[in-house]
Design a protein around this motif. Structure first.
Motif, PDB file in Angstrom:
ATOM      1  N   UNK A  89     -20.566  -9.680  -4.919  1.00  0.00           N
ATOM      2  CA  UNK A  89     -19.118  -9.519  -4.745  1.00  0.00           C
ATOM      3  C   UNK A  89     -18.700  -9.097  -3.217  1.00  0.00           C
ATOM      4  N   UNK A  90     -20.065  -9.272  -2.333  1.00  0.00           N
ATOM      5  CA  UNK A  90     -19.632  -8.752  -0.999  1.00  0.00           C
ATOM      6  C   UNK A  90     -18.989  -9.894  -0.290  1.00  0.00           C
ATOM      7  N   UNK A  91     -18.162  -9.426   0.702  1.00  0.00           N
ATOM      8  CA  UNK A  91     -17.074 -10.238   1.303  1.00  0.00           C
ATOM      9  C   UNK A  91     -17.157  -9.868   2.931  1.00  0.00           C
ATOM     10  N   UNK A  92     -18.106  -9.116   3.153  1.00  0.00           N
ATOM     11  CA  UNK A  92     -18.026  -8.540   4.694  1.00  0.00           C
ATOM     12  C   UNK A  92     -19.148  -9.154   5.265  1.00  0.00           C
ATOM     13  N   UNK A  93     -20.376  -9.444   4.774  1.00  0.00           N
ATOM     14  CA  UNK A  93     -21.376 -10.055   5.415  1.00  0.00           C
ATOM     15  C   UNK A  93     -21.469 -11.703   5.289  1.00  0.00           C
ATOM     16  N   UNK A  94     -21.323 -12.290   6.362  1.00  0.00           N
ATOM     17  CA  UNK A  94     -21.188 -13.793   6.530  1.00  0.00           C
ATOM     18  C   UNK A  94     -22.114 -14.385   7.401  1.00  0.00           C
ATOM     19  N   UNK A  95     -22.758 -13.564   8.205  1.00  0.00           N
ATOM     20  CA  UNK A  95     -23.732 -13.916   9.432  1.00  0.00           C
ATOM     21  C   UNK A  95     -24.318 -12.754   9.771  1.00  0.00           C
ATOM     22  N   UNK A  96     -25.426 -12.698  10.555  1.00  0.00           N
ATOM     23  CA  UNK A  96     -25.932 -11.605  11.309  1.00  0.00           C
ATOM     24  C   UNK A  96     -25.091 -10.621  12.154  1.00  0.00           C
ATOM     25  N   UNK A  97     -24.267 -11.462  12.917  1.00  0.00           N
ATOM     26  CA  UNK A  97     -23.136 -10.853  13.744  1.00  0.00           C
ATOM     27  C   UNK A  97     -22.331  -9.813  12.865  1.00  0.00           C
ATOM     28  N   UNK A 101     -22.001  -5.954  13.716  1.00  0.00           N
ATOM     29  CA  UNK A 101     -20.854  -5.510  14.352  1.00  0.00           C
ATOM     30  C   UNK A 101     -20.101  -4.321  13.549  1.00  0.00           C
ATOM     31  N   UNK A 102     -20.644  -4.192  12.217  1.00  0.00           N
ATOM     32  CA  UNK A 102     -20.213  -3.089  11.309  1.00  0.00           C
ATOM     33  C   UNK A 102     -21.277  -1.947  11.006  1.00  0.00           C
ATOM     34  N   UNK A 103     -20.990  -0.684  11.856  1.00  0.00           N
ATOM     35  CA  UNK A 103     -21.942   0.454  11.888  1.00  0.00           C
ATOM     36  C   UNK A 103     -22.349   0.910  10.603  1.00  0.00           C
ATOM     37  N   UNK A 104     -21.286   0.651   9.616  1.00  0.00           N
ATOM     38  CA  UNK A 104     -21.537   1.311   8.327  1.00  0.00           C
ATOM     39  C   UNK A 104     -22.472   0.600   7.331  1.00  0.00           C
ATOM     40  N   UNK A 105     -22.818  -0.578   7.744  1.00  0.00           N
ATOM     41  CA  UNK A 105     -23.761  -1.235   6.935  1.00  0.00           C
ATOM     42  C   UNK A 105     -25.041  -1.114   7.154  1.00  0.00           C
ATOM     43  N   UNK A 106     -25.896  -1.278   5.866  1.00  0.00           N
ATOM     44  CA  UNK A 106     -27.422  -0.799   6.035  1.00  0.00           C
ATOM     45  C   UNK A 106     -28.193  -1.711   5.399  1.00  0.00           C
ATOM     46  N   UNK A 107     -29.253  -2.091   6.095  1.00  0.00           N
ATOM     47  CA  UNK A 107     -30.454  -3.150   5.616  1.00  0.00           C
ATOM     48  C   UNK A 107     -31.342  -2.573   4.849  1.00  0.00           C
ATOM     49  N   UNK A 108     -32.045  -2.934   3.684  1.00  0.00           N
ATOM     50  CA  UNK A 108     -33.231  -2.498   3.277  1.00  0.00           C
ATOM     51  C   UNK A 108     -34.449  -3.366   3.805  1.00  0.00           C
ATOM     52  N   UNK A 109     -35.570  -2.889   3.775  1.00  0.00           N
ATOM     53  CA  UNK A 109     -36.798  -3.624   4.493  1.00  0.00           C
ATOM     54  C   UNK A 109     -38.047  -2.796   3.998  1.00  0.00           C
ATOM     55  N   UNK A 110     -39.187  -3.612   3.990  1.00  0.00           N
ATOM     56  CA  UNK A 110     -40.552  -3.064   3.783  1.00  0.00           C
ATOM     57  C   UNK A 110     -41.186  -3.060   5.092  1.00  0.00           C
ATOM     58  N   UNK A 111     -41.782  -1.920   5.247  1.00  0.00           N
ATOM     59  CA  UNK A 111     -42.254  -1.874   6.763  1.00  0.00           C
ATOM     60  C   UNK A 111     -43.555  -2.670   6.725  1.00  0.00           C
ATOM     61  N   UNK A 120     -38.902  -6.867   7.842  1.00  0.00           N
ATOM     62  CA  UNK A 120     -38.811  -5.903   8.638  1.00  0.00           C
ATOM     63  C   UNK A 120     -38.641  -6.359  10.129  1.00  0.00           C
ATOM     64  N   UNK A 121     -39.356  -7.142  10.648  1.00  0.00           N
ATOM     65  CA  UNK A 121     -39.191  -7.598  12.019  1.00  0.00           C
ATOM     66  C   UNK A 121     -38.064  -8.386  12.494  1.00  0.00           C
ATOM     67  N   UNK A 122     -37.586  -9.324  11.319  1.00  0.00           N
ATOM     68  CA  UNK A 122     -36.691 -10.125  11.618  1.00  0.00           C
ATOM     69  C   UNK A 122     -35.248  -9.173  11.660  1.00  0.00           C
ATOM     70  N   UNK A 123     -35.202  -8.157  10.474  1.00  0.00           N
ATOM     71  CA  UNK A 123     -34.174  -7.283  10.638  1.00  0.00           C
ATOM     72  C   UNK A 123     -34.082  -6.515  11.994  1.00  0.00           C
ATOM     73  N   UNK A 146     -31.563  -9.304  13.882  1.00  0.00           N
ATOM     74  CA  UNK A 146     -30.194  -8.702  13.421  1.00  0.00           C
ATOM     75  C   UNK A 146     -29.818  -7.507  14.218  1.00  0.00           C
ATOM     76  N   UNK A 147     -30.659  -6.602  14.365  1.00  0.00           N
ATOM     77  CA  UNK A 147     -30.311  -5.295  14.970  1.00  0.00           C
ATOM     78  C   UNK A 147     -30.563  -5.449  16.576  1.00  0.00           C
ATOM     79  N   UNK A 148     -31.101  -4.381  17.132  1.00  0.00           N
ATOM     80  CA  UNK A 148     -31.068  -4.028  18.449  1.00  0.00           C
ATOM     81  C   UNK A 148     -32.550  -3.797  19.105  1.00  0.00           C
ATOM     82  N   UNK A 149     -33.457  -4.232  18.100  1.00  0.00           N
ATOM     83  CA  UNK A 149     -34.739  -4.374  18.833  1.00  0.00           C
ATOM     84  C   UNK A 149     -35.702  -2.884  18.470  1.00  0.00           C
TER      85      UNK A 149
END
Length: 264
Positions: free
Chosen positions: A127-135, A139-149, A154-157, A161-164
């Motif tokens: 039901x998500x309509x906020x995320x359509x692309x990495x950008x 651009x939405x600082x409230x959104x979180x991403x889950x990953x496995x270290x 994880x490295x793609x995230x 997607x993020x700032x390195x």
């Protein structure tokens, strides 16, 4: 590549027609191969919801490899964070967990030839309509991403997607892919990056709960890992080549990515 709807057929209806043992392959003389996986990477390796037994694409593929090489498999379980080192040390002969072939890992273990090519996609709630692309995520600082270290996801995230910054607080770490997906479903995170293979499996296992959005973020190849200098690498590669040529790999793809329905 973008086929995410799993058919409602039963997996057992797909027959693997290849011979159990091909005489032109190396004969390992009944040797036992100690293989390790995690059982947390649907549909490559996971616990059958009905029986708790380990099943999946990698189980079927490696069991078939062993048959063709006249070997048996001693299946073991390990967490992802210690698997590569354990195979390097010779605790296990071969490991598998949707492991991406890359130069850094090649310094620790040997790889088989690639048995699968996959792409990274954004997995979100249905039901998500906020995320359509990495950008749109960035651009939405409230959104979180889950990953496995320590994983490709994880490295793609971090870098695509993020700032390195590997310590970015928008990344929430989980011990397994399954835990990150459950956090996504429950709303604790807003996106999980998954290769196409795993995304298909989780979408099928959670009908109506998840979807994939956007274009692929990258391409990766999966391989079995082996102890450096292993004498099993060449036989495994030979069996893999035969399985690709005779249609066995295609049959396994059909079984696990399109016909297996974990919710059924």
């Amino acid at each position: 590549m973008n086929k995410f709807i799993l058919a409602l057929a039963v997996a057992s209806t797909v027959a693997i027609s290849a011979p159990a043992y091909a005489g032109d392959l190396p004969d390992l003389g009944g040797r036992t191969i100690v293989a390790v996986t995690e059982n947390a990477y649907t549909p490559l390796n996971f616990a059958d919801p009905a029986t708790g037994q380990g099943i999946g694409w990698e189980y079927d593929a490696f069991n078939e490899i062993a048959k063709r090489l006249n070997a048996t498999v001693d299946w073991q379980l390990s967490s992802w964070d210690v698997m590569i080192q354990a195979v390097h040390d010779g605790q296990y002969d071969v490991g598998m967990d949707g492991i991406t072939i890359n130069d850094e890992r090649k310094e620790q273990v040997d790889f088989s030839d690639a048995y699968m090519t996959s792409q990274q996609f954004m997995l979100v709630r249905a039901d998500d309509d906020k995320i359509t692309s990495p950008q749109s995520f960035t651009d939405n600082p409230d959104l979180l991403i889950g990953a496995q270290a320590g994983t490709t996801n994880f490295y793609v995230a971090v870098y695509d997607v993020l700032d390195g910054d590997e310590g970015n607080p928008r990344i929430k770490l989980f011990d397994t892919f399954g835990a990150s997906v459950q956090a996504l479903i429950s709303g604790d995170v807003d996106m999980v990056l998954m290769d196409q293979t795993s995304a298909n499996g989780y979408i099928g296992a959670n009908p109506g709960a998840l979807k994939v959005v956007g274009d692929p973020l990258g391409t990766e190849e999966f391989g079995f890992i082996l102890t450096p200098g292993s004498d099993l690498t060449a036989p495994i590669n030979a069996a893999l080549a035969e399985m690709k040529a005779d249609g066995t790999i295609d049959a396994l793809n059909q079984k696990w990515f399109y016909e297996y329905n974990a919710a059924q």
